[in-house]
Design a protein around this motif. Sequence first.
Motif, short mmCIF file in Angstrom:
data_model
loop_
_atom_site.label_atom_id
_atom_site.label_comp_id
_atom_site.label_asym_id
_atom_site.label_seq_id
_atom_site.Cartn_x
_atom_site.Cartn_y
_atom_site.Cartn_z
N SER A 89 -13.19 9.59 -16.59
CA SER A 89 -12.08 10.55 -16.60
C SER A 89 -12.35 11.68 -15.62
O SER A 89 -11.40 12.28 -15.08
N LEU A 90 -13.61 11.96 -15.35
CA LEU A 90 -13.97 13.02 -14.40
C LEU A 90 -13.38 12.76 -13.02
O LEU A 90 -13.17 13.70 -12.25
N PHE A 91 -13.12 11.49 -12.69
CA PHE A 91 -12.63 11.13 -11.35
C PHE A 91 -11.12 10.88 -11.34
O PHE A 91 -10.59 10.43 -10.33
N GLN A 92 -10.44 11.15 -12.45
CA GLN A 92 -9.01 10.85 -12.52
C GLN A 92 -8.21 11.50 -11.39
O GLN A 92 -7.46 10.84 -10.67
N GLU A 93 -8.36 12.78 -11.22
CA GLU A 93 -7.56 13.50 -10.22
C GLU A 93 -7.88 13.02 -8.82
O GLU A 93 -6.97 12.78 -8.01
N GLU A 94 -9.17 12.86 -8.51
CA GLU A 94 -9.56 12.48 -7.16
C GLU A 94 -9.11 11.06 -6.82
O GLU A 94 -8.65 10.78 -5.71
N LEU A 95 -9.25 10.13 -7.78
CA LEU A 95 -8.82 8.76 -7.52
C LEU A 95 -7.31 8.67 -7.38
O LEU A 95 -6.80 7.94 -6.52
N ALA A 96 -6.59 9.41 -8.21
CA ALA A 96 -5.13 9.39 -8.12
C ALA A 96 -4.64 9.93 -6.78
O ALA A 96 -3.62 9.48 -6.25
N LYS A 97 -5.37 10.89 -6.23
CA LYS A 97 -5.01 11.43 -4.91
C LYS A 97 -5.36 10.47 -3.78
O LYS A 97 -4.73 10.48 -2.72
N ALA A 98 -6.37 9.61 -4.03
CA ALA A 98 -6.91 8.80 -2.94
C ALA A 98 -6.16 7.50 -2.70
O ALA A 98 -6.28 6.90 -1.63
N VAL A 99 -5.38 7.05 -3.68
CA VAL A 99 -4.70 5.76 -3.54
C VAL A 99 -3.21 5.91 -3.85
O VAL A 99 -2.82 6.81 -4.60
N PRO A 100 -2.38 5.01 -3.31
CA PRO A 100 -0.93 5.14 -3.48
C PRO A 100 -0.38 4.41 -4.70
O PRO A 100 0.83 4.16 -4.77
N VAL A 101 -1.24 4.06 -5.66
CA VAL A 101 -0.80 3.35 -6.86
C VAL A 101 -1.23 4.15 -8.09
O VAL A 101 -2.11 5.01 -8.01
N PRO A 102 -0.62 3.89 -9.25
CA PRO A 102 -1.02 4.61 -10.46
C PRO A 102 -2.49 4.35 -10.83
O PRO A 102 -3.02 3.26 -10.59
N VAL A 103 -3.11 5.36 -11.41
CA VAL A 103 -4.52 5.29 -11.80
C VAL A 103 -4.66 5.72 -13.25
O VAL A 103 -4.12 6.75 -13.65
N ALA A 104 -5.37 4.91 -14.02
CA ALA A 104 -5.66 5.23 -15.43
C ALA A 104 -7.16 5.05 -15.64
O ALA A 104 -7.62 3.95 -15.95
N LEU A 108 -9.56 7.70 -22.95
CA LEU A 108 -9.37 9.04 -23.52
C LEU A 108 -7.99 9.59 -23.20
O LEU A 108 -7.50 10.49 -23.91
N MET A 109 -7.36 9.09 -22.17
CA MET A 109 -6.03 9.58 -21.79
C MET A 109 -4.98 9.29 -22.86
O MET A 109 -3.89 9.85 -22.84
N GLN A 110 -5.31 8.45 -23.83
CA GLN A 110 -4.38 8.12 -24.91
C GLN A 110 -4.33 9.17 -26.02
O GLN A 110 -3.39 9.19 -26.81
N VAL A 111 -5.36 10.01 -26.12
CA VAL A 111 -5.50 10.86 -27.31
C VAL A 111 -4.28 11.74 -27.54
O VAL A 111 -3.73 11.81 -28.65
N ALA A 112 -3.84 12.44 -26.50
CA ALA A 112 -2.71 13.35 -26.68
C ALA A 112 -1.45 12.59 -27.10
O ALA A 112 -0.69 13.07 -27.95
N MET A 113 -1.25 11.41 -26.53
CA MET A 113 -0.08 10.62 -26.90
C MET A 113 -0.17 10.14 -28.35
O MET A 113 0.81 10.19 -29.09
N THR A 135 -18.71 15.62 -22.42
CA THR A 135 -18.57 17.06 -22.29
C THR A 135 -17.11 17.51 -22.38
O THR A 135 -16.18 16.70 -22.33
N ALA A 136 -16.95 18.81 -22.47
CA ALA A 136 -15.61 19.39 -22.44
C ALA A 136 -14.90 19.04 -21.14
O ALA A 136 -13.67 18.91 -21.12
N ASP A 137 -15.64 18.89 -20.06
CA ASP A 137 -15.03 18.53 -18.78
C ASP A 137 -14.44 17.12 -18.83
O ASP A 137 -13.35 16.88 -18.29
N HIS A 138 -15.18 16.18 -19.43
CA HIS A 138 -14.64 14.82 -19.58
C HIS A 138 -13.33 14.85 -20.37
O HIS A 138 -12.36 14.19 -20.01
N LEU A 139 -13.34 15.58 -21.46
CA LEU A 139 -12.18 15.62 -22.34
C LEU A 139 -10.99 16.31 -21.66
O LEU A 139 -9.87 15.82 -21.72
N ALA A 140 -11.25 17.42 -21.01
CA ALA A 140 -10.17 18.14 -20.35
C ALA A 140 -9.55 17.31 -19.23
O ALA A 140 -8.33 17.33 -19.03
#
Length: 242
Positions: A89-104, A108-113, A135-140
């Motif tokens: 999850s730490l790389f979610q933002e960077e990977l999403a920026k790096a490629v033109p397709v959806p990234v999951a 942990l991304m399911q928890v809020a839903m 860590t809190a960083d992973h969760l955030a």
Amino acid sequence: MAKVTGGKAVYGASVGILMLDARFPRIPGDMGNAATWPFPVHYRVVRRASPDRVVRQGATGLLDAFVDAARDLVGDGVDGITTNCGFLSLFQEELAKAVPVPVATSSLMQVAMVNRLLAPGKRAGVLTISGSTLTADHLAAAGVPPETPIGSTEGGLEFSRAILGNESELDVELARQDNVEAALSMTEAHPELGAIVLECTNMGPYAADIARVTGLPVFSIVNFITWFQAGLVPCRYDPPAG
């Protein structure tokens, strides 16, 4: 016959999975076992990304390798990217920026839903392979609400030791016992739990056992990526003939 246009190296595998560099057994239900999936997937191993380095050492120095591997998968023709470790999850933002397709990146991304699905006063808890390094960083980074209950298999006999130690053998029944006991401990400590989200992608084989003993819905990477794939390649429903 209708004309078709090419451009992909691989056809029919819409989901690309970034894999850790590991040798432990991957049984059915594990994300890394291709027989787990009801659709084709395309794997890419990220060399030197060991379970210990990613889970216990914060994946330090590995971002560029994951970005390069994600771009390779997109070049091969996948329509979406995921990973086989919830700690990425730490790389979610960077990977999403790096490629033109959806990234999951992470289950942990399911928890809020999942929290939105539950009755007032109920919430989801997270079962992880390594509570001491989640860590809190992973969760955030995954959008997990603060104060979410966390349970871990770290105190067990087999699961965390074999997976994080990258062992070549796994006692499946002991691993199952570790997962069940950790889930029960979490539910006993947090009676407000209405569901469990499995952080670790190697916990999929034990989801049904956890649901049976706790009486709670259990959400894993398997159901998450099955949902993900359904959006990448929606089913076509033709009207009845006649």
